[in-house]
Design a protein around this motif. Structure first.
Motif, PDB file in Angstrom:
ATOM      1  N   SER A 143       0.833  -1.188   0.000  1.00  0.00           N
ATOM      2  CA  SER A 143       0.000   0.000   0.000  1.00  0.00           C
ATOM      3  C   SER A 143       0.864   1.232   0.000  1.00  0.00           C
ATOM      4  CB  SER A 143      -0.918   0.014   1.226  1.00  0.00           C
ATOM      5  OG  SER A 143      -0.148   0.054   2.405  1.00  0.00           O
ATOM      6  N   GLY A 144       0.237   2.378  -0.240  1.00  0.00           N
ATOM      7  CA  GLY A 144       0.945   3.641  -0.156  1.00  0.00           C
ATOM      8  C   GLY A 144       1.694   3.967  -1.422  1.00  0.00           C
ATOM      9  N   ASN A 145       2.519   5.011  -1.337  1.00  0.00           N
ATOM     10  CA  ASN A 145       3.183   5.522  -2.515  1.00  0.00           C
ATOM     11  C   ASN A 145       4.504   4.846  -2.780  1.00  0.00           C
ATOM     12  OD1 ASN A 145       1.140   7.287  -3.043  1.00  0.00           O
ATOM     13  ND2 ASN A 145       2.005   8.914  -1.797  1.00  0.00           N
ATOM     14  N   GLY A 146       5.391   4.768  -1.786  1.00  0.00           N
ATOM     15  CA  GLY A 146       6.641   4.077  -2.007  1.00  0.00           C
ATOM     16  C   GLY A 146       7.462   4.660  -3.124  1.00  0.00           C
ATOM     17  N   GLN A 147       8.781   4.537  -3.092  1.00  0.00           N
ATOM     18  CA  GLN A 147       9.605   4.998  -4.190  1.00  0.00           C
ATOM     19  C   GLN A 147       9.904   3.847  -5.114  1.00  0.00           C
ATOM     20  OE1 GLN A 147      12.915   7.291  -2.937  1.00  0.00           O
ATOM     21  NE2 GLN A 147      11.706   8.615  -1.667  1.00  0.00           N
ATOM     22  N   ALA A 178       4.016  19.233  -9.564  1.00  0.00           N
ATOM     23  CA  ALA A 178       3.431  18.099  -8.848  1.00  0.00           C
ATOM     24  C   ALA A 178       2.821  17.096  -9.823  1.00  0.00           C
ATOM     25  CB  ALA A 178       2.380  18.598  -7.856  1.00  0.00           C
ATOM     26  N   GLN A 179       2.109  17.593 -10.823  1.00  0.00           N
ATOM     27  CA  GLN A 179       1.468  16.712 -11.791  1.00  0.00           C
ATOM     28  C   GLN A 179       2.509  16.000 -12.648  1.00  0.00           C
ATOM     29  OE1 GLN A 179      -2.252  17.784 -14.180  1.00  0.00           O
ATOM     30  NE2 GLN A 179      -0.661  18.095 -15.720  1.00  0.00           N
ATOM     31  N   LEU A 180       3.523  16.736 -13.092  1.00  0.00           N
ATOM     32  CA  LEU A 180       4.550  16.151 -13.954  1.00  0.00           C
ATOM     33  C   LEU A 180       5.356  15.084 -13.221  1.00  0.00           C
ATOM     34  CD1 LEU A 180       6.248  16.091 -16.573  1.00  0.00           C
ATOM     35  CD2 LEU A 180       7.622  17.961 -15.587  1.00  0.00           C
ATOM     36  N   THR A 181       5.802  15.392 -12.015  1.00  0.00           N
ATOM     37  CA  THR A 181       6.643  14.436 -11.290  1.00  0.00           C
ATOM     38  C   THR A 181       5.855  13.204 -10.873  1.00  0.00           C
ATOM     39  OG1 THR A 181       6.257  15.663  -9.223  1.00  0.00           O
ATOM     40  CG2 THR A 181       8.267  16.178 -10.459  1.00  0.00           C
ATOM     41  N   ARG A 182       4.583  13.350 -10.575  1.00  0.00           N
ATOM     42  CA  ARG A 182       3.777  12.186 -10.203  1.00  0.00           C
ATOM     43  C   ARG A 182       3.733  11.172 -11.332  1.00  0.00           C
ATOM     44  NH1 ARG A 182      -1.827  10.690 -10.631  1.00  0.00           N
ATOM     45  NH2 ARG A 182      -2.516   9.389  -8.868  1.00  0.00           N
ATOM     46  N   ARG A 183       3.513  11.644 -12.553  1.00  0.00           N
ATOM     47  CA  ARG A 183       3.473  10.730 -13.684  1.00  0.00           C
ATOM     48  C   ARG A 183       4.875  10.243 -14.051  1.00  0.00           C
ATOM     49  NH1 ARG A 183      -0.245  10.761 -17.504  1.00  0.00           N
ATOM     50  NH2 ARG A 183       0.749   8.773 -18.032  1.00  0.00           N
ATOM     51  N   LEU A 227      -4.547   3.933 -13.148  1.00  0.00           N
ATOM     52  CA  LEU A 227      -3.767   2.881 -12.499  1.00  0.00           C
ATOM     53  C   LEU A 227      -3.069   3.406 -11.255  1.00  0.00           C
ATOM     54  CD1 LEU A 227      -2.931  -0.078 -12.657  1.00  0.00           C
ATOM     55  CD2 LEU A 227      -1.009   0.597 -14.120  1.00  0.00           C
ATOM     56  N   LEU A 228      -2.545   4.627 -11.319  1.00  0.00           N
ATOM     57  CA  LEU A 228      -1.923   5.218 -10.121  1.00  0.00           C
ATOM     58  C   LEU A 228      -2.957   5.427  -9.019  1.00  0.00           C
ATOM     59  CD1 LEU A 228       0.566   7.878 -11.561  1.00  0.00           C
ATOM     60  CD2 LEU A 228       1.126   5.747 -10.364  1.00  0.00           C
ATOM     61  N   GLU A 229      -4.143   5.863  -9.391  1.00  0.00           N
ATOM     62  CA  GLU A 229      -5.196   6.064  -8.387  1.00  0.00           C
ATOM     63  C   GLU A 229      -5.592   4.731  -7.754  1.00  0.00           C
ATOM     64  OE1 GLU A 229      -8.175   8.047 -10.629  1.00  0.00           O
ATOM     65  OE2 GLU A 229      -7.036   9.935 -10.752  1.00  0.00           O
ATOM     66  N   ALA A 230      -5.675   3.681  -8.558  1.00  0.00           N
ATOM     67  CA  ALA A 230      -5.986   2.361  -8.008  1.00  0.00           C
ATOM     68  C   ALA A 230      -4.881   1.906  -7.062  1.00  0.00           C
ATOM     69  CB  ALA A 230      -6.159   1.353  -9.142  1.00  0.00           C
ATOM     70  N   ALA A 231      -3.630   2.200  -7.415  1.00  0.00           N
ATOM     71  CA  ALA A 231      -2.497   1.830  -6.556  1.00  0.00           C
ATOM     72  C   ALA A 231      -2.562   2.571  -5.228  1.00  0.00           C
ATOM     73  CB  ALA A 231      -1.189   2.135  -7.273  1.00  0.00           C
ATOM     74  N   GLU A 232      -2.798   3.867  -5.286  1.00  0.00           N
ATOM     75  CA  GLU A 232      -2.822   4.676  -4.073  1.00  0.00           C
ATOM     76  C   GLU A 232      -4.032   4.359  -3.202  1.00  0.00           C
ATOM     77  OE1 GLU A 232      -0.355   8.478  -5.925  1.00  0.00           O
ATOM     78  OE2 GLU A 232      -2.550   8.468  -5.995  1.00  0.00           O
ATOM     79  N   ALA A 233      -5.081   3.810  -3.800  1.00  0.00           N
ATOM     80  CA  ALA A 233      -6.266   3.402  -3.038  1.00  0.00           C
ATOM     81  C   ALA A 233      -6.136   1.994  -2.469  1.00  0.00           C
ATOM     82  CB  ALA A 233      -7.509   3.489  -3.925  1.00  0.00           C
ATOM     83  N   GLY A 234      -4.999   1.338  -2.732  1.00  0.00           N
ATOM     84  CA  GLY A 234      -4.782  -0.011  -2.210  1.00  0.00           C
ATOM     85  C   GLY A 234      -5.447  -1.109  -3.007  1.00  0.00           C
ATOM     86  N   GLU A 235      -5.948  -0.802  -4.203  1.00  0.00           N
ATOM     87  CA  GLU A 235      -6.687  -1.796  -4.978  1.00  0.00           C
ATOM     88  C   GLU A 235      -5.790  -2.848  -5.621  1.00  0.00           C
ATOM     89  OE1 GLU A 235      -9.110   0.266  -7.785  1.00  0.00           O
ATOM     90  OE2 GLU A 235     -10.047   1.553  -6.260  1.00  0.00           O
TER      91      GLU A 235
END
Length: 580
Positions: free
Chosen positions: A46-50, A179-184, A273-281
């Motif tokens: 779960s979570g963001n992780g590097q 923030a948007q650029l680095t997230r992707r 897919l990132l949103e699903a990851a951050e939601a723990g899905e």
């Protein structure tokens, strides 16, 4: 834009130094990732992780070993827990895909500015990747080229900006953009502390230096350059969290998302897919399967599997005029799309399919009937053709000396479709010279040395050449012929043998023989895993190959189900720290 100086130079220099240092170590552990848990063999993340040619074989012997059987025991005890994982640099193709998906840039700058990746047969083998001053400079040139194009192309600039800057010093808009650029780009959400150094680049938009434009785009271009040179962009860095098993780490949600996107799309995760990851899905097999199904319905999945097959079967580059090569490409991608995505049929039907996709010119080239409407599906009938082995793309792939090579075509079948190991020819053999007695007119006679009883060549070439001679009726462009090119006195029998499975004549019978052998399923699993892991498989991974092969057969060998099973497995969400 003006000179590189001040904080912009510091960020760029730090990125370059980190890139070189990362390449030297190959292993990265990062601190501060959210806690992950290990429970009964399932990773709760779960979570963001590097976060080419198959071989020489023109003259002399090659060793052949290994079994391609689908059900043989791997000989290893216990199931695979996790595969080794280190920092993997993106290939040129992956970088081009990422720049397209991240920035809308379709210039294929990575293919233009970076040196070609080694193919073994795939272009993402991290064991062949090296880094040095020249490569680092190339990555800097790539970042400069892309950044300049984005800020000077209104449509690309507008696509990048989530807001309209009110002036050169609009910190709010710059922060949203960063923030948007680095997230992707980094496949995770940065913390405020991590984002802060990038925000300092806005100073260059307003400082009073003659060489620097006082413009929001000055800072925007520096931001792009800094991000595109960052090792976390160029490398897929997996850390994970320790489990109760030594050297085994459970991946975070975003690390799982990155694995999924590069396997299925050859690119970065999208927002969904990132949103699903951050939601723990993505911590459950069901959650990952749901995303896999969504991703398979995206055109990028088709393009990724087209590339995989072109590298696997060796037809990524073929020696023909652009028009003919394009027709071959349409034919083969149409079959892949129909079998894998549209019908989701048994994967082995790829080798026995009774129709092919042609236009009138390609139908004439093959001697087949014209399709209705000038382009479409045509039945092979009794032509002796069936499946992908009949395609001009595949038949063009393994030639030598400007002609078909029975040895090379045999190596294709042995190494790529049966997953057998082909040893190189002995050092005393001149593999770059045509085989046998060049005074002999006919190819069959020139290859007689390979068949001679007691010769040093026969033991190895007897496993390869008979396969190729069974395809000799089809020339280097896939056209049917009855004799050697330009030599009507050299009749081609077209009789071949696939030891130990049986005799055949032509691609239709060879395809049926391969399917009946039961070896293709296990080999395709090995090829998919090799491509996904970015390296040759280790012996301890054979048990995982066995497991996925059984699942593939149970699902009537649908390739889409193989991808589902792989991503849903426990091994997919774990990594093993390699031994020092």
């Amino acid at each position: 834009m003006g000179a590189r100086s001040g904080r912009g130079v510091v960020l760029a220099a730090c990125a370059l130094c980190a890139l070189a240092a990362l390449a030297c170590s190959g292993k990265v552990r990062q601190e501060g990732d959210p806690e992950n848990a290990w429970n009964g063999g399932n990773a709760a993340a779960s979570g963001n992780g590097q976060a080419g040619n198959a071989g020489n074989g023109g003259n002399g012997g090659n060793g052949v070993s290994g079994s391609g059987g689908a059900s043989g025991s791997s000989g290893n005890s216990g199931p695979l827990i996790a595969s080794d994982s280190i920092a993997r640099r993106m290939s040129r193709s992956e970088l081009d895909h990422v720049l397209r998906d991240l920035l809308g840039d379709t210039a294929n700058a990575a293919s233009e500015l970076l040196s070609e990746d080694a193919y073994s047969p795939y272009d993402n083998d991290y064991t062949t990747q090296t880094i040095g001053a020249a490569q680092v400079d190339s990555f800097a040139s790539l970042a400069d080229d892309v950044a300049a194009r984005i800020v000077t192309t209104p449509a690309l600039r507008d696509q990048l900006l989530p807001c309209e800057p009110t002036g050169a010093d609009d910190l709010g808009c710059f922060e949203q953009t960063a923030a948007q650029l680095t997230r992707r780009a980094f496949r995770r959400t940065l913390s405020d502390d991590e984002l802060e150094p990038y925000l300092g680049l806005l100073d260059f938009a307003t400082e009073d230096i003659a060489e620097v434009d006082n413009d929001f785009d000055t800072a925007l271009e520096l931001l792009l350059r800094a991000v595109l040179m960052d090792p976390e962009f160029l490398y897929r860095i997996e850390a994970g969290e320790p489990t109760d098993m030594p050297d085994i780490y459970a991946l975070s949600g975003v690390e799982i998302a990155t694995r999924m996107s590069f396997v299925i799309w050859g690119s970065i995760p999208d927002d969904a897919l990132l949103e699903a990851a951050e939601a723990g899905e993505l911590t459950t097999a069901a959650g990952r399967r749901a995303q896999v199904e969504r991703m398979l319905n995206d055109q990028r999945a088709r393009e990724q599997l087209h590339r995989f097959h072109a590298m696997w079967l060796g037809y990524r580059v073929i020696p023909h005029a652009p028009e003919l090569a394009a027709a071959f490409d349409r034919e083969t991608t149409a079959l892949l799309d129909r079998v894998i995505f549209e019908e989701r049929a048994s994967y082995t039907s790829l080798f026995t399919y009774a129709e092919t996709y042609l236009d009138d010119a390609l139908a004439d080239h093959y001697g087949l009937p014209h399709p209705d409407g000038g382009e479409g599906w045509v039945e092979y009938g009794d032509s002796g053709r069936a499946g992908i082995l009949s395609h001009g793309a595949v038949l063009s792939a393994f030639g030598k000396f400007s002609d078909t090579s029975p040895t090379q075509r045999g190596i294709l079948i042995r190494s790529r479709l049966l997953c057998e190991t082909i040893a190189p020819p002995p050092p005393t053999v001149m593999a770059d010279k045509p085989p046998g007695d060049m005074s002999a007119v006919c190819k069959w006679d020139r290859y007689a040395e390979h068949r001679a009883s007691g010769s040093s060549c026969a033991s190895c070439h007897s496993q390869m050449d008979p396969i190729g001679f069974g395809l000799e009726n089809y020339d280097l462009a896939g056209r049917y012929r009855e004799h050697d090119d330009g030599l009507p006195e050299c009749a081609i029998s077209g009789e071949g043998e696939l030891p130990p499975y049986g005799s055949f004549s032509g691609p239709a019978e060879l395809g049926a023989l391969l399917v009946d052998s039961g070896a293709i399923e296990r080999c395709v699993v090995k090829q998919v895993l090799t491509f996904a892991l970015g390296r040759a498989l280790e012996p301890e991974e054979n048990s995982f190959v066995d497991t996925l092969t059984e699942q593939l057969i149970d699902q009537d060998t649908a390739l889409t189900e193989l991808l589902h099973a792989y991503v849903a497995s426990d091994a997919f969400v774990l990594r093993k720290e390699p031994a020092p």
